[in-house]
Write a protein that holds these residues in place. Structure first.
Motif, PDB file in Angstrom:
ATOM      1  N   THR A   1       0.906  -1.135  -0.122  1.00 44.01           N
ATOM      2  CA  THR A   1      -0.156   0.056   0.022  1.00 44.01           C
ATOM      3  C   THR A   1       0.825   1.272   0.020  1.00 44.01           C
ATOM      4  O   THR A   1       2.031   1.302   0.680  1.00 44.01           O
ATOM      5  N   ALA A   2       0.556   2.306  -0.677  1.00 41.52           N
ATOM      6  CA  ALA A   2       1.274   3.293  -0.734  1.00 41.52           C
ATOM      7  C   ALA A   2       0.485   4.594  -0.187  1.00 41.52           C
ATOM      8  O   ALA A   2      -0.649   4.478   0.214  1.00 41.52           O
ATOM      9  N   VAL A   3       1.232   5.586   0.126  1.00 36.72           N
ATOM     10  CA  VAL A   3       0.750   7.021   0.432  1.00 36.72           C
ATOM     11  C   VAL A   3       0.972   7.884  -0.862  1.00 36.72           C
ATOM     12  O   VAL A   3       2.081   7.897  -1.383  1.00 36.72           O
ATOM     13  N   VAL A   4      -0.304   8.497  -1.212  1.00 41.80           N
ATOM     14  CA  VAL A   4      -0.150   9.144  -2.444  1.00 41.80           C
ATOM     15  C   VAL A   4       0.276  10.790  -2.027  1.00 41.80           C
ATOM     16  O   VAL A   4      -0.677  11.378  -1.191  1.00 41.80           O
TER      17      VAL A   4
ATOM     18  N   PRO B   1       2.447   7.998  -6.234  1.00 37.26           N
ATOM     19  CA  PRO B   1       2.472   7.137  -4.867  1.00 37.26           C
ATOM     20  C   PRO B   1       3.906   6.873  -4.269  1.00 37.26           C
ATOM     21  O   PRO B   1       4.712   6.667  -4.875  1.00 37.26           O
TER      22      PRO B   1
ATOM     23  N   ARG C   1      -6.957   2.447  -5.135  1.00 39.56           N
ATOM     24  CA  ARG C   1      -6.796   4.011  -5.602  1.00 39.56           C
ATOM     25  C   ARG C   1      -7.673   4.009  -7.236  1.00 39.56           C
ATOM     26  O   ARG C   1      -7.437   3.347  -8.107  1.00 39.56           O
TER      27      ARG C   1
ATOM     28  N   GLN D   1      -3.607  -0.521  -7.400  1.00 39.98           N
ATOM     29  CA  GLN D   1      -3.113   0.012  -6.603  1.00 39.98           C
ATOM     30  C   GLN D   1      -3.870   0.345  -5.164  1.00 39.98           C
ATOM     31  O   GLN D   1      -5.250   0.552  -5.546  1.00 39.98           O
TER      32      GLN D   1
ATOM     33  N   HIS E   1      -4.084   2.639  -1.529  1.00 37.31           N
ATOM     34  CA  HIS E   1      -3.581   3.892  -0.814  1.00 37.31           C
ATOM     35  C   HIS E   1      -4.157   4.112   0.343  1.00 37.31           C
ATOM     36  O   HIS E   1      -5.207   3.776   0.822  1.00 37.31           O
TER      37      HIS E   1
END
Length: 148
Positions: free
Chosen positions: A39-42, A48, A114, A120, A122
């Motif tokens: 998981t990413a932070v945008v 991301p 996302r 994806q 986030h």
């Protein structure tokens, strides 16, 4: 003629790369969030990021940024870090203000798919906890939604 052939070959390669990048494994009902890839932070430029060292909170004017982030946890459901929250006091106005740093614990959670980016995920919420000093008129715990 060579230029046209090179252009055609280039476009075919780009098309194949795009097709390969957009193919994703089917998602079944049993796919739990903990089994998905990272998981990413945008960030505010819609990029991301995974375990960023800095993260801009005030995208419009840059007057609030998390720095020196040291991630102790980065998992599909939650990420946690220690760092500094650099905040401009905007006195007498923001362009003439001074930045002040505050120790902060950062927690990212509430992951979601996302939109517009198949496969994806986030984080959609950030919680900042100030263990000591904090910016004026700021509670010791601040929870906010993150942009998509």
């Amino acid at each position: 003629m060579r230029a046209q052939r090179a252009k055609t070959t280039f476009l075919a390669c780009v098309g194949a790369a795009v097709a390969a990048a957009t193919v994703s494994a089917p998602v079944s009902a049993s796919s739990a969030p903990r089994t998905r890839p990272g998981t990413a932070v945008v960030d505010c430029t819609e990029k991301p990021q995974v375990r960023p060292g800095t993260f801009m909170l005030a995208c419009g004017d840059g007057n609030n940024v998390l720095t020196s982030l040291r991630w102790s946890r980065w998992q599909p459901r939650v990420a946690e870090a220690e760092g500094r929250d650099m905040v401009n006091d905007c006195r007498p106005y923001c362009a003439a203000g001074h930045f002040h740093g505050y120790r902060v614990h950062v927690r990212l959670d509430q992951p979601q798919r996302r939109p517009g980016h198949p496969g994806q995920w986030h984080y959609t919420r950030i919680t900042l906890t100030y263990p000591a000093d904090r910016p004026a008129a700021t509670p010791s715990v601040v929870t906010s939604r993150l942009w998509n």
